[in-house]
Design a protein around this motif. Structure first.
Motif, PDB file in Angstrom:
ATOM      1  N   TYR A 433       0.728  -1.622  -0.169  1.00  0.00           N
ATOM      2  CA  TYR A 433      -0.303  -0.157  -0.013  1.00  0.00           C
ATOM      3  C   TYR A 433       1.031   1.847   0.165  1.00  0.00           C
ATOM      4  O   TYR A 433       0.732   2.717   0.241  1.00  0.00           O
ATOM      5  N   ASP A 471      -1.763   7.562   8.901  1.00  0.00           N
ATOM      6  CA  ASP A 471      -3.043   6.293   8.785  1.00  0.00           C
ATOM      7  C   ASP A 471      -2.969   5.136   9.649  1.00  0.00           C
ATOM      8  O   ASP A 471      -3.694   3.413   9.999  1.00  0.00           O
ATOM      9  N   LEU A 664      -8.800  -0.582   4.700  1.00  0.00           N
ATOM     10  CA  LEU A 664      -7.500  -1.418   4.987  1.00  0.00           C
ATOM     11  C   LEU A 664      -8.099  -1.919   6.999  1.00  0.00           C
ATOM     12  O   LEU A 664      -8.083  -0.951   7.828  1.00  0.00           O
ATOM     13  N   THR A 710      -8.573   3.643   5.536  1.00  0.00           N
ATOM     14  CA  THR A 710      -8.016   3.748   4.773  1.00  0.00           C
ATOM     15  C   THR A 710      -8.481   3.057   3.470  1.00  0.00           C
ATOM     16  O   THR A 710      -7.994   2.095   3.801  1.00  0.00           O
ATOM     17  N   PHE A 712      -8.822   1.142   0.075  1.00  0.00           N
ATOM     18  CA  PHE A 712      -7.970   0.874  -0.930  1.00  0.00           C
ATOM     19  C   PHE A 712      -8.578   0.877  -1.968  1.00  0.00           C
ATOM     20  O   PHE A 712      -9.554   0.448  -2.936  1.00  0.00           O
ATOM     21  N   THR A 713      -7.942   1.928  -2.827  1.00  0.00           N
ATOM     22  CA  THR A 713      -8.492   2.090  -3.979  1.00  0.00           C
ATOM     23  C   THR A 713      -7.998   1.477  -5.829  1.00  0.00           C
ATOM     24  O   THR A 713      -8.803   1.675  -6.742  1.00  0.00           O
ATOM     25  N   GLY A 720      -4.397   7.247  -5.285  1.00  0.00           N
ATOM     26  CA  GLY A 720      -4.829   7.441  -4.497  1.00  0.00           C
ATOM     27  C   GLY A 720      -4.753   8.508  -4.891  1.00  0.00           C
ATOM     28  O   GLY A 720      -6.498   9.857  -4.372  1.00  0.00           O
ATOM     29  N   THR A 739      -3.276  10.476   0.279  1.00  0.00           N
ATOM     30  CA  THR A 739      -3.553   9.776  -0.544  1.00  0.00           C
ATOM     31  C   THR A 739      -2.426   9.301  -0.245  1.00  0.00           C
ATOM     32  O   THR A 739      -0.968   9.563  -0.338  1.00  0.00           O
ATOM     33  N   THR A 743      -3.860   4.008  -2.005  1.00  0.00           N
ATOM     34  CA  THR A 743      -5.035   4.300  -1.115  1.00  0.00           C
ATOM     35  C   THR A 743      -5.099   5.645  -0.771  1.00  0.00           C
ATOM     36  O   THR A 743      -4.643   7.037  -1.920  1.00  0.00           O
TER      37      THR A 743
END
Length: 940
Positions: A433, A471, A664, A710, A712-713, A720, A739, A743
């Motif tokens: 990540y 995070d 996450l 967070t 996850f994209t 992100g 970002t 993420t």
């Protein structure tokens, strides 16, 4: 002295994340189900089809809500029992009408509805909207006493009579009859602000709340084992769970025992209920004192006075704005109070931020009490300035600082100003990540031992870590400090809690805040039990030095209580997670040597970094933010946790959302080696149970704060930055802070509402539906292109830019790793020492073996930590990372020119001088230009 934290307390506090998420919501759900059941029952009654099982269903709902309803004033146990009696008599029409009325009031006013629902009481009111006088504040006074109902009615009547004429602070009394009920009420009833406790009462409830029975049973069993008085048990645990509440003892003894005095568990002791008037005045005055905001109150008073403005602030009182033909829209937008409260004066009660002796001093003292610090200082230039103040306070030129390289850039600039030498430590990587976690305790201990072997341990003065990280990674500060102090007893600690100010108001998180950890560590070190444990631990080790070799890395070290001084500083961006204006921050201190070693340097640092013209609105907002969390921080932070859990649950349970978007969890961002508890996730299959949370929050080296969402994209094919800008901002109008390559970070703060959560979830679902439709219609080539984008940000990520090390020219100790950051920083001020290379040129130069050394901080923002610092060698991994960065704001890097590096001749000269460049002789007039086409030197 308060009792040190025990394993029992640690375990119970860790249970509380689970505990606080359920009972109150269950109560509201049951009342809404009752309202729905009444509609069905009325329809059956009209049709003549009411069967016995229908009434049993209604009665079962009353029985279900009864244990927890006893812990609220409205509707409360008495009304609930009356409703149940109506159901037994089949008074269906009256029952349905009463249930709808009560649920409506409950939804609109919560417990405050008790102020308007007593038809025969002195505060009766006929209109729903009239809930006490305008501007009044309601709270609940919890009476923990096993007295008979008629005795409680008499006490309550006396207190209600004593309240006559009070317009600002109104309360109702709620009786519970056991220790267990008292602790449950404190946990689930946010309106409770005062506890009046009787010494002698039962431990266990006659009608327990099942969700919390297992959580509280260890407390009750321990109290039985120790033979403690019930009132003491209530007080001790209320102080631990909600330390901001006012606590009063009612006793039958004319003089209370020594235990109550030494522990200072109660704010005041009353002999029986002999004076309702005095008890009422004390209750109201205690809440009024917590409500009071010394500086904000002074500012309001100042703004209301007729003052002639002849000092250097034309905007004050608003005359330069409202009398202007061209600036009136400014006044209309901000309103008159902003200008009436503007002043550069420190008279009239406004006080001086640099030399506080009045209202600001008092406001800071109240903040220290609220946040559990010995001292608190307000900062109006943000936590960046607070960090620099601490560095200048604790450090001298040449001191060594252990610091997470991923700390905010303000720390690195603070080290430049202080002239201290950073020894950068890399946090553990989360490569999937593209983010970092925290610095492992073993890494910290190993570096201290390395410095000891190199004869440099005496120069190490400070450890700087971020708690919690962007995070959501949270350290175990108490354990970290104890073990590092075992190696070097005079270490100081700076915990950057810029994003963690809310944690003090949640029992689960409070145990991992710097101030709570410092207090508990200090109490443990000074306790007889710790000294005995330390002696036994040393005896087991024989003559082995606690700070020696591999054994120190493997073992859990104990600090020598005769040598250690606890010196802990925490900086918090109040504006980031509480209700303060931008740039409003606080600096909290728990330092046993403050007066002797830090008071004078901190004052000088304060003078150095703070403006002589602080914004009074920021100072007032810090005062107000303190008030809010003192009185309702527990409720607001608890709701933020509830909201975060619901968000996690919804994303995981929605098949379409979960196909493309993931939030996450601990198993993704905390390696298993740091999760001895086995906690993997908060929601979903195999999610954390109560025992997992107990072990995790009390024992694990790192935990994940669930309010950090967070997202996850990568499975959407968007990185992100692109997801943030094109989806969240452009389509949904949703702002987020941070970002990474794949993420987006969202924070569940006290300002996020359930409505905004629904809006976000609806928007995300609409986005994935659009994506699903697009992929369904995509050609094979378009699908390959999409899969390639996903692969690029899941499987082909660049290596994380670990700290590559300082160039030898800037390593004064010769190999330990510390760097002379200040020399490198100021060496770059001379233009002839520097040149630019593009990223492509940098790659080729590194391949050829030429060292490239950065002249500047290079800081992608967000998150705001440097991937290069002055004097650091540029590595191939750093170059590759920069080429794939997805943020557009990179401080210290000029894309049109490239990286700024030191010239080879400068490095050679610096190496020969140990990092210090020999200045050229000063001459009168301009210096000659260098030969050839070299850079033009900067003016001397």
């Amino acid at each position: 002295m308060a009792e040190p934290m025990t394993s029992l307390e640690s375990g119970v506090q860790a249970h509380l994340l689970s505990a606080v998420l359920n009972p109150e919501q269950v109560r509201l759900d049951v009342w809404n189900r009752l309202r729905e059941e009444m509609s069905r029952l009325e329809a059956r009654h009209a049709a003549g089809k009411v069967e016995p099982e229908h009434m049993e269903q209604t009665l079962s709902l009353f029985a279900e809500v009864h244990p927890i309803e006893r812990l609220f004033v409205f509707p409360g146990e008495a009304r609930l029992l009356r409703l149940a009696e109506m159901a037994r008599r089949h008074d269906i029409e009256e029952l349905a009408e009463e249930v709808r009325h009560l649920v409506g009031l409950l939804s609109m006013h919560r417990d405050r509805a008790c102020l308007l629902s007593e038809a025969d009481g002195p505060r009766a009111s006929g209109a729903i909207g009239e809930v006490g006088p305008e501007g009044s504040h309601y709270f609940t006074t919890l009476v923990v006493d096993d007295m008979a109902p008629e005795d409680f009615a008499r006490v309550r009547h006396g207190m209600v009579e004593a309240q006559r004429g009070e317009k600002q602070f109104l309360y109702e009394m709620l009786q519970v009859r056991s220790v267990e009920d008292a602790l449950v009420a404190v946990l689930v009833n946010d309106d409770v602000q005062v506890c009046v406790v009787r010494q002698d009462l039962p431990l266990r409830s006659r009608s327990p709340v099942k969700q919390l029975r297992s959580t509280l049973e260890p407390i009750l069993a321990e109290a039985e084992k120790r033979g403690e008085e019930a009132g003491v048990v209530v007080a001790r645990w209320v102080r631990r769970l909600r330390p901001h509440l006012n606590l009063y003892l009612v006793t039958d003894e004319s003089l209370v025992g020594r235990e109550l005095h030494t522990e200072r568990l109660f704010d005041r002791v009353f002999y029986r209920y002999e004076s309702p008037t005095e008890l009422n005045v004390t209750v109201v005055d205690g809440v009024r004192e917590r409500y009071r905001t010394p500086f904000f109150d002074a500012l309001k008073h100042y703004a209301s006075r007729p003052i002639g403005n002849f000092h250097a602030l034309p905007i004050a009182r608003g005359h330069s704005v409202f009398n202007s033909r061209w600036l009136r829209d400014m006044g209309e937008f901000y309103g008159p109070n902003l200008f009436m409260a503007e002043s550069s004066s420190t008279a009239g009660g406004l006080d001086s931020l640099l030399e506080p002796k009045g209202s600001i001093k008092e406001a800071q003292e109240k903040a220290a009490q609220t946040f559990g610090a010995q001292r608190t200082f307000f900062v109006t230039n943000g936590t960046s300035t607070a960090n620099k103040i601490v560095h200048q306070t604790l450090l001298e030129p040449g001191d060594v600082v252990l610091i997470d390289r991923n700390c905010h850039k303000s720390h690195h600039y603070g080290l430049v100003l202080a002239g201290a030498h950073p020894l950068y430590l890399d946090a553990y990587p989360v490569r999937e990540y593209a983010m970092y976690g925290g610095v492992a305790l073993s890494t910290l201990k190993a570096k201290l031992l390395e410095l000891k072997s190199a004869g440099r341990l005496d120069k190490v003065k400070l450890v700087v870590l971020t708690n919690c990280t962007f995070d959501g990674l949270v350290y175990h500060p108490e354990r970290v400090m104890e073990e590092l102090l075992a190696i070097k007893p005079d270490l100081s600690f700076l915990w950057d809690e810029a994003w963690f100010a809310y944690a003090t108001f949640m029992p689960l998180a409070r145990q991992r805040t710097a101030m709570t950890a410092a207090k508990r560590l200090a109490e443990r070190l000074r306790s007889k039990a710790y000294r005995e444990e330390y002696r036994a631990w040393r005896a087991r080790r024989g003559d082995v030095d606690p700070a020696s070799g591999g054994r120190a890395l493997e073992d859990r070290l104990m600090a020598d209580p005769d040598k250690v001084r606890v010196r802990v500083y925490a900086t918090q961006s109040t504006h980031k997670s509480l209700s303060a204006f931008r740039q409003g921050s606080m600096l909290h201190v728990w330092d046993e040597d403050f007066e002797r070693r830090a008071a004078a340097p901190l004052k000088e640092a304060y003078f150095t970094h703070l403006t002589t013209s602080p914004n009074h609105q920021i100072v007032a907002s810090l005062d107000l933010a303190r008030r809010q969390v003192d009185l309702e921080g527990f409720a607001m932070v608890k709701e933020a946790y509830q909201l975060a859990m619901r968000m996690r649950e919804r994303v995981r349970e929605d098949p379409l959302l979960h196909r493309y978007l993931r939030i996450l969890d601990a198993e993704q961002v905390v390696p298993e080696v740091f999760r001895k508890s086995g906690l993997n996730r908060y929601v979903g299959p195999d999610s954390a149970g109560v025992d997992d949370m107990t072990r995790a929050w009390s024992q694990d080296e790192f935990v994940l704060d669930p309010t950090r969402l967070t997202l996850f994209t990568a499975l959407t094919g968007r990185n992100g930055f692109e997801f943030r800008s094109k989806v969240l901002m452009d389509r949904l109008g949703i702002q987020v802070n941070h970002t990474s390559i794949n993420t987006v970070l969202m924070n569940a703060t006290i300002g996020v509402t359930w409505g905004s959560l629904s809006f976000l979830l609806d928007g995300l679902r609409h986005e994935v539906e659009r994506l699903e439709s697009m992929l369904f219609q995509a050609t094979e080539a378009e699908r390959r292109l999409f899969d390639g984008k996903v692969r690029a940000i899941t499987e082909e990520l660049p290596p994380l830019p670990d700290f590559s090390g300082f160039h030898p020219a800037f390593q004064p100790s010769g190999g330990v790793g510390e760097g002379d950051l200040r020399s490198a920083f100021f060496m770059a001020y001379r233009e002839e020492n520097c040149e630019y290379v593009t990223l492509a040129e940098a790659s080729k130069a590194l391949e050829s073996g030429r060292p490239l050394v950065s002249t500047r901080f290079v800081v992608p923002y967000p998150p705001g930590f440097p991937i290069l610092v002055p004097g650091q060698e540029v590595s191939p991994g750093i170059v590759e990372f920069m080429r794939k960065l997805d943020v557009k704001e990179v401080h210290g890097y000029r894309p049109e020119l490239g990286l700024s590096i030191f010239t080879e001749s400068t490095l050679e000269r610096a190496a020969s001088q140990g990092g210090r460049e020999v200045p050229e002789p000063r001459t009168r007039g301009p210096r000659p230009a260098p030969a050839g086409n070299g850079p033009v030197p900067a003016p001397h």
